[in-house]
Scaffold this motif. Structure first.
Motif, PDB file in Angstrom:
ATOM      1  N   VAL A 109       0.844  -1.197   0.000  1.00  0.00           N
ATOM      2  CA  VAL A 109       0.000   0.000   0.000  1.00  0.00           C
ATOM      3  C   VAL A 109       0.880   1.248   0.000  1.00  0.00           C
ATOM      4  O   VAL A 109       0.654   2.185  -0.764  1.00  0.00           O
ATOM      5  CB  VAL A 109      -0.961   0.008   1.217  1.00  0.00           C
ATOM      6  N   ALA A 112       2.627   1.587  -3.423  1.00  0.00           N
ATOM      7  CA  ALA A 112       1.690   1.998  -4.469  1.00  0.00           C
ATOM      8  C   ALA A 112       1.257   3.448  -4.281  1.00  0.00           C
ATOM      9  O   ALA A 112       1.092   4.184  -5.256  1.00  0.00           O
ATOM     10  CB  ALA A 112       0.470   1.085  -4.472  1.00  0.00           C
ATOM     11  N   ALA A 113       1.085   3.869  -3.037  1.00  0.00           N
ATOM     12  CA  ALA A 113       0.674   5.248  -2.768  1.00  0.00           C
ATOM     13  C   ALA A 113       1.744   6.239  -3.205  1.00  0.00           C
ATOM     14  O   ALA A 113       1.430   7.347  -3.645  1.00  0.00           O
ATOM     15  CB  ALA A 113       0.363   5.413  -1.290  1.00  0.00           C
ATOM     16  N   MET A 117      -1.495   5.437  -7.858  1.00  0.00           N
ATOM     17  CA  MET A 117      -2.679   4.902  -7.172  1.00  0.00           C
ATOM     18  C   MET A 117      -3.359   3.787  -7.964  1.00  0.00           C
ATOM     19  O   MET A 117      -4.092   2.983  -7.396  1.00  0.00           O
ATOM     20  CB  MET A 117      -3.681   6.026  -6.892  1.00  0.00           C
ATOM     21  N   SER A 118      -3.098   3.710  -9.253  1.00  0.00           N
ATOM     22  CA  SER A 118      -3.697   2.630 -10.037  1.00  0.00           C
ATOM     23  C   SER A 118      -3.046   1.289  -9.709  1.00  0.00           C
ATOM     24  O   SER A 118      -3.557   0.244 -10.092  1.00  0.00           O
ATOM     25  CB  SER A 118      -3.574   2.928 -11.534  1.00  0.00           C
ATOM     26  N   MET A 120      -2.950   0.005  -6.798  1.00  0.00           N
ATOM     27  CA  MET A 120      -3.550  -0.442  -5.539  1.00  0.00           C
ATOM     28  C   MET A 120      -4.260  -1.792  -5.647  1.00  0.00           C
ATOM     29  O   MET A 120      -4.676  -2.347  -4.640  1.00  0.00           O
ATOM     30  CB  MET A 120      -4.542   0.611  -5.018  1.00  0.00           C
ATOM     31  N   PRO A 123      -2.157  -4.619  -3.565  1.00  0.00           N
ATOM     32  CA  PRO A 123      -2.345  -4.595  -2.104  1.00  0.00           C
ATOM     33  C   PRO A 123      -3.766  -4.943  -1.681  1.00  0.00           C
ATOM     34  O   PRO A 123      -3.968  -5.600  -0.663  1.00  0.00           O
ATOM     35  CB  PRO A 123      -2.002  -3.150  -1.716  1.00  0.00           C
ATOM     36  N   THR A 124      -4.733  -4.519  -2.488  1.00  0.00           N
ATOM     37  CA  THR A 124      -6.123  -4.837  -2.156  1.00  0.00           C
ATOM     38  C   THR A 124      -6.365  -6.344  -2.220  1.00  0.00           C
ATOM     39  O   THR A 124      -7.023  -6.916  -1.337  1.00  0.00           O
ATOM     40  CB  THR A 124      -7.076  -4.110  -3.129  1.00  0.00           C
TER      41      THR A 124
END
Length: 186
Positions: A109, A112-113, A117-118, A120, A123-124
């Protein structure tokens, strides 16, 4: 049969020691990367530190798998004779893996941040896998306890490894007449 048992224990021992050494190598590699980043420049130190955290998390999971194999299969050569013993062992193992998955998702996270942001999705999905592991473990525990109660209730199970060892020794010393009954109960 004893030769096969010895060979199995030897293979598990070798595999577990190899996994523990690999876990140590991952931690050393992460430390080496951090030391190099500190020595060169401070521009990419954040990403190197996050990468080191990821390697450390993976090494912890690999170390725990190696430790589990060494303790449960090579040293003790456990036969999980009681449902409670199997439940505790599996809970400990899956919990460690779930923690590693959650920590890796947390690191992903942050990475990616910082980048995009794409990114993510990964991590999701890791978080989803971690939650699924925990929910699956809870369902397993619930069902195994229900089955144990339906089949006559929980037997007096050993509270620790010393009690389990004493129980196994008592079973070995028992007269031959009790042998088939003990095998049927397992």
């Amino acid at each position: 049969m004893r030769l096969l048992d010895f060979i199995a224990r030897l293979v598990f021992g070798i595999a577990s020691i190899f996994l523990i050494l690999l876990a140590g190598a991952l931690i050393c590699y992460a430390g080496w990367g951090v030391a190099q980043a500190i020595g060169q420049s401070a521009d990419n130190i954040g990403s190197v530190l996050l990468e080191a955290v990821g390697y450390t998390i993976i090494s912890i999971a690999v170390f725990d798998v190696g430790k589990y194999l060494l303790e449960e299969e090579a040293i003790r050569a456990r036969e999980l004779r009681h449902a409670g013993e199997a439940r505790r062992s599996l809970t400990k193992f899956i919990s460690t893996i779930a923690i590693a998955v959650f920590l890796e998702a947390l690191v992903a996270v942050f990475e990616a941040a910082k980048q995009d942001m794409s990114m993510m999705l990964y991590p999701t999905l890791l978080m989803f896998v971690g939650v699924t592991l925990i929910v699956g473990l809870g369902i397993f525990q619930r069902l195994s306890i229900e089955v144990e109660i339906e089949t006559g209730g929980p037997r007096k199970e050993p509270k620790n490894d010393a009690e389990a060892k004493e129980e196994r020794e008592e079973e070995r010393e028992a007269p031959e007449e009790e042998g088939p009954q003990t095998a049927q109960q397992s």
